[in-house]
Write a protein that holds these residues in place. Structure first.
Motif, PDB file in Angstrom:
ATOM      1  N   TYR A 185       0.831  -1.199   0.000  1.00  0.00           N
ATOM      2  CA  TYR A 185       0.000   0.000   0.000  1.00  0.00           C
ATOM      3  C   TYR A 185       0.873   1.260   0.000  1.00  0.00           C
ATOM      4  CZ  TYR A 185      -3.894  -3.096   1.178  1.00  0.00           C
ATOM      5  OH  TYR A 185      -4.839  -4.075   1.156  1.00  0.00           O
ATOM      6  N   ILE A 187       3.628   1.830  -1.499  1.00  0.00           N
ATOM      7  CA  ILE A 187       4.160   2.191  -2.825  1.00  0.00           C
ATOM      8  C   ILE A 187       3.048   2.412  -3.841  1.00  0.00           C
ATOM      9  CG2 ILE A 187       6.317   0.966  -2.404  1.00  0.00           C
ATOM     10  CD1 ILE A 187       5.293  -1.338  -4.072  1.00  0.00           C
ATOM     11  N   GLY A 188       1.801   2.485  -3.366  1.00  0.00           N
ATOM     12  CA  GLY A 188       0.684   2.862  -4.228  1.00  0.00           C
ATOM     13  C   GLY A 188      -0.090   1.734  -4.864  1.00  0.00           C
ATOM     14  N   ARG A 190      -3.006  -1.049  -5.311  1.00  0.00           N
ATOM     15  CA  ARG A 190      -4.392  -1.192  -4.869  1.00  0.00           C
ATOM     16  C   ARG A 190      -4.548  -2.488  -4.074  1.00  0.00           C
ATOM     17  NH1 ARG A 190      -4.891   0.426 -10.182  1.00  0.00           N
ATOM     18  NH2 ARG A 190      -5.370  -1.719 -10.827  1.00  0.00           N
TER      19      ARG A 190
END
Length: 299
Positions: A185, A187-188, A190
């Motif tokens: 999460y 590092i972006g 989903r």
């Protein structure tokens, strides 16, 4: 931790007297077991169990070709289809058990709790009997005979073992350190990407021993096709024993030996897969440190 240190953590090391008592107990146990086996062998010999004719009939070339080989193929077919269905159901329901949506978690929990509480033989028998009343497989799908029996054996194996595998998956996910998902999460990624790219590969590797144990159980559970006369190993052994009345026990022992060989081969195959998976999914130490650092930053 070395094997020696591990043993001292689990229990106190035996002293001279303890070792002597342990050796005496082992010798007595071995003597008792050998005595029981010798007594059983004498009794069986008295009943003609070891007579060549009683083993020659179920091992006749014609019997092997027409009964044993088709029975092994039918058993492996039910096992393969049941395993695929169970793994698919177990994965879907297992992730449903840890879903962010309450309705999905509730439905998955009901499925797991209900089907885990049912005896597998009852599940197979009920579904087969209900279909007999409505005739869905025969009238709609056009399946009859062994194809129909295979269908409900596979359905029972997949539904029941899928519930067990779902719990194994849920336990494996819960046992994974929370920092692994948090790093994803951070590092972006989903939620779906975290589950697919980070959580699932590690969980699959960690739960392989438990999955192996359950697949071996599933292989042995194919013998429950006996109740709906599916021509698997146990049913075929019963037919051979009925045709050769004095070879019934021998036929059962041969079937048991075949089950052992199949289960042993399965265990070796999964161990090989596990080793290859460990090599492919092992992360370098630098990657692990980066993930841990990202997890700390996310906190």
């Amino acid at each position: 931790m070395s094997r020696q240190n591990e043993s001292t953590v689990l229990f106190d090391a035996l002293g001279p007297k303890g070792k002597r008592n342990s050796n005496i107990a082992s010798a007595v146990s071995a003597a008792v077991i050998l005595g029981i086996l010798a007594f059983a062998a004498v009794q069986l010999a008295g009943e003609g169990f070891f007579e060549e004719s009683r083993w020659a009939n179920p091992l006749d070339v014609l019997v092997v070709q027409t009964t044993w080989i088709p029975a092994i193929i039918d058993t492996l077919t039910a096992f393969a289809l049941g395993s695929i269905g169970a793994l698919l159901l177990g994965t879907v329901v297992g992730f449903g058990r840890i879903s962010r949506f309450a309705a999905t978690r509730w439905a998955s929990t009901v499925y797991v709790q209900f089907f885990r509480s049912l005896p597998l033989v009852l599940l197979i028998w009920i579904s087969f009997t209900i279909d007999g009343y409505f005739g869905f497989t025969t009238e709609v799908l056009g399946w009859d005979g062994d194809a129909r029996r295979l269908t409900f054996l596979v359905v029972g194996l997949a539904v029941y073992n899928g519930a067990v595998l779902a719990e194994i998956l849920r336990a494996g996910v819960n046992a994974l350190p929370a920092g692994q998902a948090m790093a994803g999460y951070a590092i972006g990624l989903r939620h779906g990407q975290v589950q697919r790219l980070i959580v699932l590969p590690q969980v699959l590797r960690n739960m392989l021993p438990a999955v192996l144990a359950q697949l071996v159980i599933l292989l042995k559970d194919t013998s429950l096709g006996y109740v709906i006369t599916y021509p698997e190993l146990l049913h075929s052994a019963n037919i051979i024993g009925r045709d050769y009345g004095n070879s019934f026990l021998q036929a059962l022992i041969i079937a048991a030996f075949i089950y052992f060989v199949l289960a042993y081969a399965l265990s070796k195959l999964v161990v090989l897969v596990e080793r290859r998976l460990r090599k492919k999914t092992a992360a370098p130490a630098e990657s692990v440190q980066q993930i841990e650092q990202a997890a700390v930053m996310a906190e």
